[in-house]
Motif scaffolding. Structure first.
Motif, PDB file in Angstrom:
ATOM      1  N   THR A   1       7.196   8.358  -1.760  1.00 55.94           N
ATOM      2  CA  THR A   1       5.741   8.370  -1.923  1.00 55.94           C
ATOM      3  C   THR A   1       5.336   7.180  -2.775  1.00 55.94           C
ATOM      4  O   THR A   1       5.792   7.029  -3.914  1.00 55.94           O
ATOM      5  N   ASN A   2       4.513   6.339  -2.193  1.00 55.68           N
ATOM      6  CA  ASN A   2       4.075   5.108  -2.832  1.00 55.68           C
ATOM      7  C   ASN A   2       2.617   5.268  -3.254  1.00 55.68           C
ATOM      8  O   ASN A   2       1.718   5.207  -2.426  1.00 55.68           O
ATOM      9  N   ASP A   3       2.401   5.479  -4.537  1.00 54.32           N
ATOM     10  CA  ASP A   3       1.038   5.631  -5.069  1.00 54.32           C
ATOM     11  C   ASP A   3       0.489   4.330  -5.634  1.00 54.32           C
ATOM     12  O   ASP A   3      -0.563   4.338  -6.273  1.00 54.32           O
ATOM     13  N   SER A   4       1.206   3.247  -5.388  1.00 53.76           N
ATOM     14  CA  SER A   4       0.735   1.953  -5.886  1.00 53.76           C
ATOM     15  C   SER A   4      -0.239   1.328  -4.890  1.00 53.76           C
ATOM     16  O   SER A   4      -0.500   1.882  -3.828  1.00 53.76           O
TER      17      SER A   4
ATOM     18  N   THR B   1       3.136   8.281   2.222  1.00 53.82           N
ATOM     19  CA  THR B   1       4.474   8.870   2.131  1.00 53.82           C
ATOM     20  C   THR B   1       5.244   8.600   3.412  1.00 53.82           C
ATOM     21  O   THR B   1       4.682   8.686   4.508  1.00 53.82           O
TER      22      THR B   1
ATOM     23  N   HIS C   1       4.643   3.524  -9.951  1.00 58.21           N
ATOM     24  CA  HIS C   1       3.828   4.410  -9.100  1.00 58.21           C
ATOM     25  C   HIS C   1       4.551   4.762  -7.794  1.00 58.21           C
ATOM     26  O   HIS C   1       3.928   4.848  -6.736  1.00 58.21           O
TER      27      HIS C   1
ATOM     28  N   HIS D   1      -0.308   4.046  -1.130  1.00 59.40           N
ATOM     29  CA  HIS D   1      -0.914   5.382  -1.130  1.00 59.40           C
ATOM     30  C   HIS D   1      -0.521   6.179   0.114  1.00 59.40           C
ATOM     31  O   HIS D   1      -1.363   6.780   0.781  1.00 59.40           O
TER      32      HIS D   1
ATOM     33  N   PRO E   1       4.209  15.106  -0.364  1.00 62.71           N
ATOM     34  CA  PRO E   1       4.433  14.054  -1.358  1.00 62.71           C
ATOM     35  C   PRO E   1       5.732  14.316  -2.112  1.00 62.71           C
ATOM     36  O   PRO E   1       6.088  15.465  -2.392  1.00 62.71           O
TER      37      PRO E   1
END
Length: 240
Positions: free
Chosen positions: A98-101, A180, A64, A178, A50
């Motif tokens: 890294t997309n945590d949205s 990477t 995010h 969610h 990440p």
């Protein structure tokens, strides 16, 4: 019906003679050589972590999304490349998104630049750029265009450049929710003052949500963070 149809052919019933030990050793050595060559041809880079786990990153908590930049100044730290990019003034940088949205983002229009301490804005090198730098001995000579038109023969890109891009470049332009996505890009720092990474930045702009409804704020990554985390990096010990 032949009553002897199930009997072995006398001509084929002689016992097989064992191969000499020397012949077996030669066959085994050849097999091992083929397996070793095949394994050597298979290149792999360490799995991407990440983005927040890399020293040089820029996180956007409200969006995010985190972007990191991981340069490789020492060929020993990225031995999987097929060509000597670093020795030819091309700096490999692994860019990690890294997309945590909850929605996917697109890198289709993204611009990723190396910005030197003197504010030189350097875009990622194309395969043609890389090929010229490594293989064209006359790339620094002026180009003379004759008055009469003639067909220009384009120098084909060396296949190892394409193979490295396939194995280590970005495998797509969509970073799903969610997840990477990472890939290596190359930057021509040959003519920059040393140490090239000191006070330099990595700048990423024009990242959009996949539906195109929103452009994310630009990411600015200080490469001094990477130097601080890598005290043995060449840029921390510039040539005198």
């Amino acid at each position: 019906m032949n009553p002897h149809s199930n009997q072995p052919n006398p001509r084929n019933s002689r016992p097989l003679r064992a191969l000499p030990a020397s012949a077996l050793r030669v066959m085994l050595a050849a097999t091992l050589l083929c397996l070793t060559a095949h394994a050597a041809d298979k290149k792999s880079a360490p799995p991407a972590k990440p983005a927040a786990e890399y020293a040089a990153n820029d996180a956007h908590p409200n969006e995010h999304v985190t972007v990191a930049a991981e340069p490789c100044e020492d060929p020993k730290q990225c031995p999987f490349f097929r060509l000597a990019y670093i020795q030819h003034g091309l700096l490999p940088i692994r860019v990690i998104f890294t997309n945590d949205s909850d929605r996917a983002i697109s890198l289709e229009d993204a611009r990723m630049q190396f910005i030197s301490a003197n504010n030189d804005k350097i875009p990622a090198a194309t395969e043609d750029d890389i090929n010229r730098r490594i293989f064209d001995l006359h790339s620094t000579q002026p180009i003379h265009i004759p008055l009469d038109p003639f067909p220009i023969k384009r120098t084909p890109v060396d296949k190892k450049i394409g193979e490295d891009d396939k194995d280590f470049g970005f495998q797509g332009t969509v970073v799903n929710a969610h997840s990477t996505l990472a890939g290596y890009l190359f930057y021509d720092i040959k003519d920059l003052d040393e140490p090239a990474l000191k006070h330099a930045e990595f700048y990423v702009k024009m990242v959009h949500t996949l539906d195109g409804t929103k452009e994310l704020f630009a990411f600015t990554i200080s490469l001094d963070k990477w130097l601080a985390a890598n005290p043995d990096a060449p840029s921390n010990h510039p040539r005198r």
